[in-house]
Design a protein around this motif. Structure first.
Motif, mmCIF file in Angstrom:
data_model
loop_
_atom_site.group_PDB
_atom_site.id
_atom_site.type_symbol
_atom_site.label_atom_id
_atom_site.label_comp_id
_atom_site.label_asym_id
_atom_site.label_seq_id
_atom_site.Cartn_x
_atom_site.Cartn_y
_atom_site.Cartn_z
ATOM 1 N N ASP A 37 -2.771 0.530 8.833
ATOM 2 C CA ASP A 37 -3.897 2.017 9.121
ATOM 3 C C ASP A 37 -3.449 2.094 10.351
ATOM 4 O O ASP A 37 -4.471 1.560 11.086
ATOM 5 C CB ASP A 37 -4.987 1.140 8.175
ATOM 6 C CG ASP A 37 -5.740 3.337 7.911
ATOM 7 O OD1 ASP A 37 -6.327 3.169 7.597
ATOM 8 O OD2 ASP A 37 -5.649 3.490 9.151
ATOM 9 N N LEU A 94 -2.382 4.237 0.193
ATOM 10 C CA LEU A 94 -0.527 4.253 1.641
ATOM 11 C C LEU A 94 0.470 4.436 0.943
ATOM 12 O O LEU A 94 1.184 5.503 1.230
ATOM 13 C CB LEU A 94 -0.962 3.627 2.486
ATOM 14 C CG LEU A 94 -2.205 3.448 3.744
ATOM 15 C CD1 LEU A 94 -2.224 2.287 4.278
ATOM 16 C CD2 LEU A 94 -1.458 4.918 4.707
ATOM 17 N N LYS A 120 0.879 7.719 -0.770
ATOM 18 C CA LYS A 120 1.493 8.780 -0.131
ATOM 19 C C LYS A 120 3.195 8.379 0.264
ATOM 20 O O LYS A 120 3.433 9.454 0.347
ATOM 21 C CB LYS A 120 0.523 8.726 1.182
ATOM 22 C CG LYS A 120 0.124 9.731 1.112
ATOM 23 C CD LYS A 120 -1.116 10.392 1.787
ATOM 24 C CE LYS A 120 -0.726 9.695 3.952
ATOM 25 N NZ LYS A 120 -2.300 9.779 4.697
ATOM 26 N N SER A 121 3.148 7.374 0.851
ATOM 27 C CA SER A 121 4.253 7.081 0.914
ATOM 28 C C SER A 121 5.717 7.589 0.616
ATOM 29 O O SER A 121 6.346 8.032 0.511
ATOM 30 C CB SER A 121 4.891 5.335 1.761
ATOM 31 O OG SER A 121 3.246 5.541 3.180
#
Ligand SMILES: Nc1nc2c(ncn2[C@@H]2O[C@H](COP(=O)(O)OP(=O)(O)OP(=O)(O)O)[C@@H](O)[C@H]2O)c(=O)[nH]1
Ligand SMILES: [Mg+2]
Length: 440
Positions: free
Chosen positions: A59, A94, A97-98
């Motif tokens: 992050d 994450l 999202k990716s």
């Protein structure tokens, strides 16, 4: 230098592969997930779906190296939680999202015409990309990009394959690297321009920066050609180069080992679109079942390194190292610097003034050159005029002399004529007196 860099790069890659092999069992072709290719609409279904095993994505917002004002370590206290809060789902957030956004990966295939670029790409991605064989008579090197949407399980990948056309076909190969470097730079430039926009749309931007360059080396068994060395040297600071010995089945195993050791080349590959049944599974092979056999070629290692282990690292290196270098040089060229305390408008005004001064200097230089040239021309004309005058005077003198001579000759002739007339008269008088005497 290039070879040393390549060696270091490959050392890192090997270490990473070794580390990943420990964490994860090797994936055999039978356990791969579903693959869909929207452009060619080919699909390969397999029985088992792989467990999604995302690598933890760092992050950046929490990365201390990016924090302009990190808190003093003494002020941070460790606290124990008395129950589950839920921020341990951050990595999953994450990943989600990716996955939703999809990924993009751009490969440049660089190698001589007919060396096996298209075949290896087809073999690597287990599909058939559009490709037309090129001829050997093109005047210059060109690049051809094609973008494909691939899907494996629920992961979408926008893959751009940039193929070199007519590389190494010209008699004079001195500038063969130039169109390639220009292409890579123009992709960096396009990204930089998007970054510098006031209204940026980097989220939906189609990133065309080259993440990896597969450099195909002819299986000569000798050392690398000058073209290979020069091109790799030029590309070294701009892209992740992975050199591969193409058509490794065309030289003997002993020759190949020697070549690999001598030129420090890790991957010798064989490409094929044909599938051969080995036991109870189908493998890519060229009649002899060599492509997916690690004793005969490094295709499996290359696929492991390029796609299964290091794809994200290659993308990250492109952004953090190669693009960063391009961006830094470009911004410095534009007059920006981290050390000066000037604002953007001050820098702009300074640059404008500098540009104005430069223009004035060029204008003055041009004016001076013009004056000098005019003066030179004037002197040249004056000299020509002088020469003409001298020639005129000379001719005038010659003319006068000739006139004088002619007048002298005229005078002589006139004298002769008058003498002749006198003698003629005397003769007539003599004759008349003789006739008179005879009559008497
Ligand atoms: N022996 C052998 N032949 C190969 C190998 N890979 C490709 N070929 C053959 O080499 C020929 C050219 O292959 P391509 O993949 O079209 O080569 P290319 O570099 O894409 O060619 P251009 O796009 O025209 O520059 C084909 O006949 C392939 O079957 C290999 O690893 N070994
Ligand atoms: Mg091709």
């Amino acid at each position: 230098m290039v070879l040393r860099n390549l060696k270091n790069f490959l050392q890192i890659v090997n270490n990473r592969m070794a580390a990943t092999e420990v964490q994860r069992p090797p994936v055999s072709p039978g356990t791969e997930g579903t693959t869909k290719i929207s452009k060619t609409s080919t699909s390969h279904d397999h029985d088992q779906k792989p467990e999604p095993k995302p690598d933890p994505i760092p992050d950046q917002s929490c990365d201390k190296s990016h924090d302009p004002d990190p808190s003093p370590i003494g002020n941070v206290r460790n606290l124990n939680l008395s129950g589950h809060v839920g921020f341990d789902s951050l990595p999953d957030q994450l990943v989600n999202k990716s996955v939703t956004k999809g990924f993009c990966f751009n490969i440049l295939c660089l190698g001589e015409t007919g060396i096996g670029k298209s075949t290896l790409m087809d073999t690597l991605f287990n599909t058939h990309f559009d490709s037309t064989p090129s001829t050997h008579d093109l005047p210059g090197v060109k690049l051809k990009a094609s973008t494909y949407e691939l899907q494996e399980s629920n992961v979408r990948l926008k893959l751009t394959v940039v193929d070199s056309v007519a590389f190494g076909d010209q008699i004079n190969k001195e500038d063969s690297w130039k169109p390639i470097v220009d292409y890579i730079d123009s992709q960096f430039e396009a990204f930089l321009q998007e970054e510098l926009k006031i209204k940026r749309s980097l989220f939906s931007y189609h990133d065309t920066r080259i993440h990896s360059c597969l450099y195909f080396i002819a299986p000569t068994g000798h050392s690398l050609k000058a073209l290979d060395l020069v091109t790799m040297k030029k590309l070294d600071s701009k892209v992740n180069i992975i050199p591969v010995i193409a058509k490794a089945d065309t030289i003997t195993k002993a020759e190949l080992q020697k070549f690999k050791a001598k030129a420090h080349l890790p991957f010798a590959v064989v490409g094929s679109n044909d599938e051969v049944k080995m036991g109870n599974k189908m493998v890519k092979a060229r009649q002899y079942p060599w492509v997916e056999n690690e004793n005969h070629c490094d295709f499996v290692k290359l696929r492991e390194m390029l796609i299964r282990t290091n794809m994200e690292d290659l993308r990250e290196t492109t952004h953090k190292k190669h693009f960063e270098l391009y961006r830094r040089n470009k911004l410095q060229e534009m007059g920006f610097s981290d050390n000066d305390t000037k604002s953007l408008s001050e820098t702009y005004e300074l640059k404008r003034q500098q540009h104005k001064t430069d223009l004035q200097k060029i204008e003055d230089e041009m004016r001076q050159t013009f004056v000098i040239r005019v003066k030179e021309k004037e002197t040249e004309l004056k000299e020509a005029e002088k020469e003409i005058h001298a020639r005129y005077d000379n001719l005038k003198k010659q003319h006068a002399e000739e006139k004088k001579k002619l007048e002298e000759r005229k005078k002589n002739l006139e004298d002769e004529i008058s003498q002749f007339n006198v003698r003629k008269q005397q003769f007539h008088q003599q004759q008349a007196s003789t006739m008179g005497k005879k009559k008497k």
